[in-house]
Scaffold this active site. Structure first.
Site, PDB file in Angstrom:
ATOM      1  N   SER A 127       0.814  -1.224   0.000  1.00  0.00           N
ATOM      2  CA  SER A 127       0.000   0.000   0.000  1.00  0.00           C
ATOM      3  C   SER A 127       0.842   1.265   0.000  1.00  0.00           C
ATOM      4  O   SER A 127       0.317   2.350  -0.287  1.00  0.00           O
ATOM      5  CB  SER A 127      -0.909   0.026   1.238  1.00  0.00           C
ATOM      6  OG  SER A 127      -1.743  -1.098   1.278  1.00  0.00           O
ATOM      7  N   LYS A 152       4.578   2.838  -3.747  1.00  0.00           N
ATOM      8  CA  LYS A 152       3.918   3.192  -4.996  1.00  0.00           C
ATOM      9  C   LYS A 152       4.472   4.493  -5.571  1.00  0.00           C
ATOM     10  O   LYS A 152       4.850   5.400  -4.825  1.00  0.00           O
ATOM     11  CB  LYS A 152       2.411   3.344  -4.767  1.00  0.00           C
ATOM     12  CG  LYS A 152       1.722   2.062  -4.271  1.00  0.00           C
ATOM     13  CD  LYS A 152       0.270   2.325  -3.906  1.00  0.00           C
ATOM     14  CE  LYS A 152      -0.432   1.075  -3.383  1.00  0.00           C
ATOM     15  NZ  LYS A 152      -0.771   0.138  -4.439  1.00  0.00           N
ATOM     16  N   CYS A 194      -3.659   1.643  -9.697  1.00  0.00           N
ATOM     17  CA  CYS A 194      -3.942   1.702  -8.268  1.00  0.00           C
ATOM     18  C   CYS A 194      -5.210   2.523  -8.100  1.00  0.00           C
ATOM     19  O   CYS A 194      -5.206   3.747  -8.308  1.00  0.00           O
ATOM     20  CB  CYS A 194      -2.798   2.338  -7.482  1.00  0.00           C
ATOM     21  SG  CYS A 194      -3.210   2.529  -5.720  1.00  0.00           S
ATOM     22  N   ASN A 210      -6.871   3.190  -5.345  1.00  0.00           N
ATOM     23  CA  ASN A 210      -6.839   4.090  -4.196  1.00  0.00           C
ATOM     24  C   ASN A 210      -6.142   5.404  -4.530  1.00  0.00           C
ATOM     25  O   ASN A 210      -6.666   6.482  -4.247  1.00  0.00           O
ATOM     26  CB  ASN A 210      -6.157   3.407  -3.006  1.00  0.00           C
ATOM     27  CG  ASN A 210      -7.116   2.568  -2.193  1.00  0.00           C
ATOM     28  OD1 ASN A 210      -8.081   3.077  -1.642  1.00  0.00           O
ATOM     29  ND2 ASN A 210      -6.875   1.270  -2.126  1.00  0.00           N
ATOM     30  N   HIS A 219      -3.996  -7.670   2.209  1.00  0.00           N
ATOM     31  CA  HIS A 219      -4.102  -6.210   2.275  1.00  0.00           C
ATOM     32  C   HIS A 219      -4.768  -5.786   3.581  1.00  0.00           C
ATOM     33  O   HIS A 219      -5.658  -6.469   4.080  1.00  0.00           O
ATOM     34  CB  HIS A 219      -4.913  -5.710   1.085  1.00  0.00           C
ATOM     35  CG  HIS A 219      -4.775  -4.255   0.805  1.00  0.00           C
ATOM     36  ND1 HIS A 219      -5.548  -3.303   1.428  1.00  0.00           N
ATOM     37  CD2 HIS A 219      -3.948  -3.577  -0.036  1.00  0.00           C
ATOM     38  CE1 HIS A 219      -5.207  -2.102   0.982  1.00  0.00           C
ATOM     39  NE2 HIS A 219      -4.246  -2.234   0.093  1.00  0.00           N
ATOM     40  N   MET A 229      -7.782  -2.954  -1.901  1.00  0.00           N
ATOM     41  CA  MET A 229      -7.259  -2.207  -3.032  1.00  0.00           C
ATOM     42  C   MET A 229      -8.436  -1.615  -3.806  1.00  0.00           C
ATOM     43  O   MET A 229      -9.466  -2.262  -3.981  1.00  0.00           O
ATOM     44  CB  MET A 229      -6.452  -3.119  -3.954  1.00  0.00           C
ATOM     45  CG  MET A 229      -5.333  -3.873  -3.242  1.00  0.00           C
ATOM     46  SD  MET A 229      -5.879  -5.363  -2.371  1.00  0.00           S
ATOM     47  CE  MET A 229      -6.019  -6.522  -3.734  1.00  0.00           C
ATOM     48  N   GLY A 230      -8.270  -0.380  -4.286  1.00  0.00           N
ATOM     49  CA  GLY A 230      -9.348   0.253  -5.025  1.00  0.00           C
ATOM     50  C   GLY A 230      -9.711  -0.495  -6.291  1.00  0.00           C
ATOM     51  O   GLY A 230     -10.891  -0.622  -6.640  1.00  0.00           O
TER      52      GLY A 230
END
Length: 392
Positions: free
Chosen positions: A67, A70, A104, A106, A310, A314-315
């Site tokens: 998370s 990135k 991604c 999010n 996670h 995750m979005g």
């Protein structure tokens, strides 16, 4: 012996949804890193602090989790009727590798904010007060995403009272719409089936829904894996055997979905596909100590990213959950009670999330028109990131 000084690169450290990453304007990168290739990957790996055999990211901006490891590169869009091009890189923690194969979801919530604040959106499209509609071209997966960014007195509104499970403090709500999230050049269900049998050595034949919406995702029944669907991170991540099994499932699923040709190739495609397991609603206590009641949710979902369970969701996997939940017969839809639906509230390790989807059956193929959800985002720090980097 002399050494070159560190390079200074304009950067913004942002949280988007339940993730955070280092954001760059493409034109601020060194010339050699303004195009895809070895120089760009080498720069971004060093920014994050990878590869780190200690898996701590002590010498970089990464947070040593999927998370928080990135990177995002943004630029004025080259696509008609879009404002900004969004390129996402998922950085491996312990390997010299960046996966550019997916999005991604999010961090998408932070893209509109960055684009507005950094002059990537036409000022005529930004109201002083109200909501700015930012049209994002997601370059990794060639898809359109619409972010609704709140504005106050000409600035992005970041503070607010919107609470997102998995994020400690409230912030302003950012509504995100993923348009036509499935691969337009292929079936949403790569095998042509809503449910397949995935034959995994040592685990036998497992029922699986394999879908490409938001991000390629393999859904399994928690019960078939001897889980309840209410597990928190430590139940999975502290078991080397469990992690090995999930990676084996992911590799075999990737082959069956046509994403790779051989099992061995999975090691170089760590970001996709995702693996998730579903179960009917059940009571549990989230990682923050919050009690989640079965009557608050339609189903429970747990998902793995970069080899670990996670901490929230995750979005992009939430897009897959939303899409699959509206299609009768998928494992996600069945876990949610079956039938026709337009949205679900699912439980994850940090709490709950509501997602909605518009899907239609067209010429015997399911098509996703739109998936929507609410996230939040804010700038954590902006300035210059310093990185040892040879620009030659």
């Amino acid at each position: 012996m002399s050494h070159a000084p560190q390079l200074k690169v304009n950067a913004t450290y942002m949280r988007g949804g339940t993730s955070k990453g280092v954001f760059f304007n493409l034109t601020d990168l060194p010339k050699s890193a303004q195009q895809a290739g070895e120089a760009r990957d080498r720069l971004l790996l060093r920014v994050i602090g990878s590869p780190d055999p200690y898996q701590k990211h002590t010498d970089g901006m990464g947070g040593a989790t999927s998370s928080t490891s990135k990177t995002v590169i943004l630029s004025k869009s080259q696509q008609p009727n879009h404002d900004v091009d969004y390129l996402f890189g998922q950085v491996s923690i312990d390997k010299p590798f960046i996966d550019w194969s997916g999005n991604c979801g999010n961090l998408t919530a932070a893209v509109g904010s960055f684009a507005i604040s950094n002059g990537l959106v036409d000022p005529d499209r930004i109201p002083d007060n109200g909501v700015a509609v930012v049209r994002i071209w997601q370059a990794n997966i060639q898809k359109t995403i619409i972010a609704h960014v709140p504005m106050t007195n000409g600035d992005v509104q970041e503070t607010g009272d919107f609470e997102l499970d998995g994020v400690t403090f409230p912030a302003a709500e950012v509504k995100v719409e993923f348009m036509d999230p499935a691969d337009a050049d292929a079936s949403m269900f790569p095998t042509g089936n809503l449910v397949d049998e995935l034959d995994v050595p040592g685990l036998g034949k497992l029922k699986a829904t394999m879908i490409n919406a938001g991000i390629p995702t393999i859904f399994l029944n928690a019960e078939d894996l001897k889980y309840t669907g209410t597990e928190l991170q430590e139940a999975i991540n502290n078991s080397a055997e469990a992690l090995t099994q999930f990676e084996l499932i992911r590799a075999h699923g990737a082959v069956k979905m046509g994403l790779i040709d051989t099992i061995d190739e999975a090691a170089n495609r760590q970001h996709t596909p995702k693996v998730a397991f579903v179960a009917p609603p059940a009571d549990y206590v989230s990682s923050s100590g919050k009690s989640i009641s079965s009557n608050e949710i339609d189903l429970n979902v747990r998902a793995l990213s970069m080899g670990k369970l996670h901490h929230a969701m995750m979005g992009t996997a939430a897009v897959a959950i939303a899409t699959a939940s509206t299609i009768p017969g998928t494992l996600v839809n069945i876990a949610a009670g079956g039938g026709d639906r337009e949205s679900v509230v699912f439980g994850h390790p940090s709490g709950t999330l509501k997602v909605g989807a518009e899907t239609i059956l067209q010429n015997n193929n399911w098509v996703a028109k739109k998936v929507s959800m609410s996230r939040s985002a804010r700038v954590l720090m902006e300035g210059k990131v310093r990185v040892p980097f040879d620009d030659e």
